[in-house]
Design a protein around this motif. Structure first.
Motif, PDB file in Angstrom:
ATOM      1  N   TYR A   1       0.813  -1.210   0.000  1.00 15.85           N
ATOM      2  CA  TYR A   1       0.000   0.000   0.000  1.00 15.85           C
ATOM      3  C   TYR A   1       0.856   1.273   0.000  1.00 15.85           C
ATOM      4  O   TYR A   1       0.983   1.966   1.012  1.00 15.85           O
ATOM      5  CB  TYR A   1      -0.941  -0.001   1.210  1.00 15.85           C
ATOM      6  CG  TYR A   1      -1.866  -1.192   1.254  1.00 15.85           C
ATOM      7  CD1 TYR A   1      -2.727  -1.459   0.206  1.00 15.85           C
ATOM      8  CD2 TYR A   1      -1.861  -2.052   2.343  1.00 15.85           C
ATOM      9  CE1 TYR A   1      -3.573  -2.553   0.246  1.00 15.85           C
ATOM     10  CE2 TYR A   1      -2.709  -3.151   2.395  1.00 15.85           C
ATOM     11  CZ  TYR A   1      -3.564  -3.395   1.335  1.00 15.85           C
ATOM     12  OH  TYR A   1      -4.405  -4.487   1.375  1.00 15.85           O
TER      13      TYR A   1
ATOM     14  N   ASN B   1     -12.439   0.196   2.687  1.00 16.58           N
ATOM     15  CA  ASN B   1     -13.554  -0.705   2.354  1.00 16.58           C
ATOM     16  C   ASN B   1     -13.575  -1.889   3.317  1.00 16.58           C
ATOM     17  O   ASN B   1     -13.753  -3.034   2.906  1.00 16.58           O
ATOM     18  CB  ASN B   1     -13.395  -1.182   0.903  1.00 16.58           C
ATOM     19  CG  ASN B   1     -14.645  -1.815   0.353  1.00 16.58           C
ATOM     20  OD1 ASN B   1     -15.758  -1.511   0.784  1.00 16.58           O
ATOM     21  ND2 ASN B   1     -14.472  -2.732  -0.599  1.00 16.58           N
ATOM     22  N   LEU B   2     -13.381  -1.587   4.599  1.00 16.32           N
ATOM     23  CA  LEU B   2     -13.210  -2.645   5.604  1.00 16.32           C
ATOM     24  C   LEU B   2     -14.514  -3.315   6.015  1.00 16.32           C
ATOM     25  O   LEU B   2     -14.508  -4.267   6.806  1.00 16.32           O
ATOM     26  CB  LEU B   2     -12.495  -2.079   6.829  1.00 16.32           C
ATOM     27  CG  LEU B   2     -11.052  -1.633   6.568  1.00 16.32           C
ATOM     28  CD1 LEU B   2     -10.466  -0.942   7.796  1.00 16.32           C
ATOM     29  CD2 LEU B   2     -10.190  -2.823   6.161  1.00 16.32           C
TER      30      LEU B   2
ATOM     31  N   TYR C   1      -8.844   1.241  -1.870  1.00  9.17           N
ATOM     32  CA  TYR C   1      -9.596   0.102  -2.414  1.00  9.17           C
ATOM     33  C   TYR C   1      -9.764  -0.984  -1.356  1.00  9.17           C
ATOM     34  O   TYR C   1     -10.797  -1.667  -1.323  1.00  9.17           O
ATOM     35  CB  TYR C   1      -8.851  -0.444  -3.635  1.00  9.17           C
ATOM     36  CG  TYR C   1      -9.591  -1.504  -4.415  1.00  9.17           C
ATOM     37  CD1 TYR C   1     -10.517  -1.152  -5.388  1.00  9.17           C
ATOM     38  CD2 TYR C   1      -9.349  -2.865  -4.178  1.00  9.17           C
ATOM     39  CE1 TYR C   1     -11.193  -2.119  -6.109  1.00  9.17           C
ATOM     40  CE2 TYR C   1     -10.019  -3.837  -4.890  1.00  9.17           C
ATOM     41  CZ  TYR C   1     -10.944  -3.463  -5.858  1.00  9.17           C
ATOM     42  OH  TYR C   1     -11.609  -4.424  -6.570  1.00  9.17           O
ATOM     43  N   ASP C   2      -8.774  -1.133  -0.476  1.00 11.89           N
ATOM     44  CA  ASP C   2      -8.878  -2.093   0.632  1.00 11.89           C
ATOM     45  C   ASP C   2      -9.135  -1.399   1.958  1.00 11.89           C
ATOM     46  O   ASP C   2     -10.053  -1.736   2.694  1.00 11.89           O
ATOM     47  CB  ASP C   2      -7.591  -2.919   0.743  1.00 11.89           C
ATOM     48  CG  ASP C   2      -7.577  -4.102  -0.219  1.00 11.89           C
ATOM     49  OD1 ASP C   2      -8.624  -4.383  -0.837  1.00 11.89           O
ATOM     50  OD2 ASP C   2      -6.514  -4.717  -0.367  1.00 11.89           O
TER      51      ASP C   2
ATOM     52  N   ASN D   1      -7.652  -9.392   2.345  1.00 11.03           N
ATOM     53  CA  ASN D   1      -6.503  -8.895   1.577  1.00 11.03           C
ATOM     54  C   ASN D   1      -5.514  -8.165   2.484  1.00 11.03           C
ATOM     55  O   ASN D   1      -4.298  -8.389   2.413  1.00 11.03           O
ATOM     56  CB  ASN D   1      -6.974  -7.952   0.468  1.00 11.03           C
ATOM     57  CG  ASN D   1      -7.653  -8.684  -0.667  1.00 11.03           C
ATOM     58  OD1 ASN D   1      -7.451  -9.884  -0.849  1.00 11.03           O
ATOM     59  ND2 ASN D   1      -8.464  -7.961  -1.430  1.00 11.03           N
ATOM     60  N   VAL D   2      -6.052  -7.281   3.333  1.00  8.40           N
ATOM     61  CA  VAL D   2      -5.182  -6.523   4.231  1.00  8.40           C
ATOM     62  C   VAL D   2      -4.472  -7.471   5.191  1.00  8.40           C
ATOM     63  O   VAL D   2      -3.252  -7.345   5.427  1.00  8.40           O
ATOM     64  CB  VAL D   2      -5.992  -5.471   5.022  1.00  8.40           C
ATOM     65  CG1 VAL D   2      -5.090  -4.767   6.033  1.00  8.40           C
ATOM     66  CG2 VAL D   2      -6.622  -4.458   4.082  1.00  8.40           C
TER      67      VAL D   2
ATOM     68  N   GLU E   1     -13.756  -9.436   1.815  1.00  4.80           N
ATOM     69  CA  GLU E   1     -12.615  -9.712   0.948  1.00  4.80           C
ATOM     70  C   GLU E   1     -11.493  -8.702   1.173  1.00  4.80           C
ATOM     71  O   GLU E   1     -10.311  -9.057   1.164  1.00  4.80           O
ATOM     72  CB  GLU E   1     -13.052  -9.694  -0.519  1.00  4.80           C
ATOM     73  CG  GLU E   1     -11.941 -10.083  -1.484  1.00  4.80           C
ATOM     74  CD  GLU E   1     -12.421 -10.101  -2.923  1.00  4.80           C
ATOM     75  OE1 GLU E   1     -11.568 -10.261  -3.826  1.00  4.80           O
ATOM     76  OE2 GLU E   1     -13.644  -9.949  -3.153  1.00  4.80           O
ATOM     77  N   SER E   2     -11.854  -7.421   1.388  1.00  2.94           N
ATOM     78  CA  SER E   2     -10.848  -6.395   1.640  1.00  2.94           C
ATOM     79  C   SER E   2     -10.102  -6.665   2.936  1.00  2.94           C
ATOM     80  O   SER E   2      -8.873  -6.504   3.009  1.00  2.94           O
ATOM     81  CB  SER E   2     -11.504  -5.010   1.691  1.00  2.94           C
ATOM     82  OG  SER E   2     -12.061  -4.668   0.439  1.00  2.94           O
TER      83      SER E   2
ATOM     84  N   HIS F   1      -1.637  -9.274   3.432  1.00  5.88           N
ATOM     85  CA  HIS F   1      -0.484  -8.408   3.183  1.00  5.88           C
ATOM     86  C   HIS F   1       0.303  -8.144   4.466  1.00  5.88           C
ATOM     87  O   HIS F   1       1.544  -8.111   4.444  1.00  5.88           O
ATOM     88  CB  HIS F   1      -0.940  -7.073   2.574  1.00  5.88           C
ATOM     89  CG  HIS F   1      -1.492  -7.200   1.184  1.00  5.88           C
ATOM     90  ND1 HIS F   1      -0.892  -7.967   0.221  1.00  5.88           N
ATOM     91  CD2 HIS F   1      -2.598  -6.644   0.607  1.00  5.88           C
ATOM     92  CE1 HIS F   1      -1.592  -7.883  -0.904  1.00  5.88           C
ATOM     93  NE2 HIS F   1      -2.632  -7.099  -0.694  1.00  5.88           N
TER      94      HIS F   1
END
Length: 469
Positions: A402, A414-415, A410-411, A423-424, A419-420, A427
């Motif tokens: 990021y 959008n918590l 985008y992530d 993703n976070v 899916e977000s 990462h």
């Protein structure tokens, strides 16, 4: 100065480039401030040199060929603003020499001289941020090559298959700086109005433009990262707007003289139109069209600073030549040029060195890397900055992909989307930051959605800063 460069001898290239070095020498002796975009480019190069794939492992909107250049520089020199400035000077030398050579060799103007190179060189110093190796600067080099091939076609009875090169150069320019893709409209309209190009040759030009993009898309398809390429590059041109980096006052001041001289030069053509042959008139028209397309690119710029207006330099320098040429009294043209030269360099040095105490004009303060919110003894650590200010990366490394906040939203914004959050979390698991600097107040919500992350971090005495346990 105009009188000195009016003669057309090869040795004048030495004089012209000597003047370029003389202008930039004070900044080599007294380095100017590091800019946030420069830090951003160096981070991209650094991450790529560690094996991370742009757009998939590095969320940034930088165009791929520019990123390759920064990766090459970082692989050899590491983080080095001085190398960026040195490389930018080499690119500037190419553009100045090529522009001067092209306008004289193709008889773009009625008389041959070194005025085109002199004016172009001056206009490349509208602000100190133009001295770094920006994507726009590199992109403009290929637009000039496209211009050179285009006017070669105009000087013939009809267009040839070399129009492929026009599209190819513009395609490369766009892969250095994506908004330059609009210049394919400039090429198509120029071929339509000013050459005898056939449908096949229009197709060749368009194919030349699309070929570099097709090769890039194929690469990311084979890397299973086509969605990342689309989101972080193609779609980002419409959504990345880092207006907090903009400095409108300095931008207007920087563009006032070159833009004013260019407009006055364009208007002077109407008084002496009969002096120019048909070919020169067509070149005037396609340069005016270049300027119109350059204006359209403003809508796609991620932020507004003098450095992103480098694509305006060729048409401004081209038309400014006519302004000085059409002043009938040589002494008046000389005085006018010296005044413009002095005022532009005064603003240039004021921005870089702060010659006038307390004056903020030209300093681009919003673009400069500020003091890090982390204590000075925290260096060489992996950090995640949630926000646009990248200052803490100056002495530390990026953690997680990021990098660009507009894309990270985008992530991270959008918590409520499962899916977000996943993703976070992934990462963070792959590349956990030692410190999180939260400028957008999203960490508390993230910790609520991912309690496993909350257990790994604790608040520090500095507001918005979290430390890994």
């Amino acid at each position: 100065m105009l009188r000195f460069f009016q003669s057309y001898f090869s040795y004048q290239y030495v004089s012209l480039l000597g003047l370029l070095v003389l202008i930039r020498l004070p900044l080599l002796l007294h380095p100017f401030p590091l800019l946030i975009p420069e830090l951003n480019w160096m981070i991209v190069g650094e991450q790529m040199s560690q094996g991370n794939l742009l757009y998939r492992d590095i969320w940034d909107s930088i165009s791929p060929l520019s990123a390759l250049v920064y990766w090459s520089i970082n692989s050899v020199f590491g983080r080095s603003p001085l190398v960026l400035h040195g490389a930018a000077t080499l690119v500037s030398v190419f553009q100045i020499v090529y522009f001067n050579y092209l306008t004289n060799n193709r008889d773009v103007y009625p008389d041959r001289s070194f005025w085109p190179g002199l004016i172009y060189m001056l206009f490349m110093h509208i602000s100190f941020d133009c001295l770094t190796l920006s994507p726009v600067l590199m992109s403009t080099s290929f637009l000039l090559l496209a211009f050179g091939t285009l006017i070669k076609q105009m000087d013939r009875r009809g267009a040839t298959d070399e129009v492929f090169e026009v599209g190819f150069y513009i395609g490369l320019a766009a892969l250095f700086y994506l908004p330059s893709a609009l210049f394919i409209l400039w090429a198509i309209l120029s071929l339509l109005f000013y050459t005898g190009a056939s449908l096949r040759q229009y197709s060749l030009s368009l194919f030349g433009f699309l070929f570099p993009f097709a090769a890039t898309v194929l690469f990311y398809y084979l890397s299973d990262s086509l969605d990342d390429f689309n989101r972080n590059l193609l779609a980002s041109v419409f959504r990345v707007r880092q207006y907090s980096l903009s400095d409108f006052q300095s931008l207007i001041a920087s563009l006032f003289i070159p833009l004013g001289l260019g407009i006055l030069g364009f208007l002077s053509l109407f008084r002496r139109a009969g002096r120019y042959v048909n070919f020169q008139q067509r070149v005037q028209q396609i340069m005016a069209l270049w300027f119109v397309i350059a204006v359209l690119t403003i809508l796609l710029m991620p932020f507004l600073a003098p450095m992103v207006f480098m694509s305006f330099v060729p048409p401004m320098a081209y038309f400014a030549f006519y302004y000085f040429e059409n002043i009938r009294k040589a002494w008046l043209a000389e005085i006018t040029f010296l005044i413009a030269f002095s005022l532009m360099l005064l603003l240039f040095y004021q921005g870089a060195l702060g010659l006038i105490p307390g004056a903020d004009l030209g300093r681009l303060s919003s673009l400069q890397v500020q003091q890090s919110p982390l204590p000075n003894d925290i260096t060489n650590r992996h950090v995640l900055i949630i926000g646009e200010d990248l200052s803490a990366y100056n002495k530390n490394y990026l953690a997680t992909p990021y990098l660009n906040w507009d894309l990270a939203k985008y992530d991270l914004k959008n918590l409520d989307n499962y899916e977000s959050v996943i993703n976070v979390y992934d990462h963070f698991r792959k590349d956990p930051p030692d410190y999180i600097i939260d400028r957008e107040k999203v960490v508390e919500k993230l910790f609520q959605r991912a309690p496993a992350l909350a257990l790994q971090y604790e608040k520090t005495a500095t507001a918005g800063v979290y430390k890994r346990k």
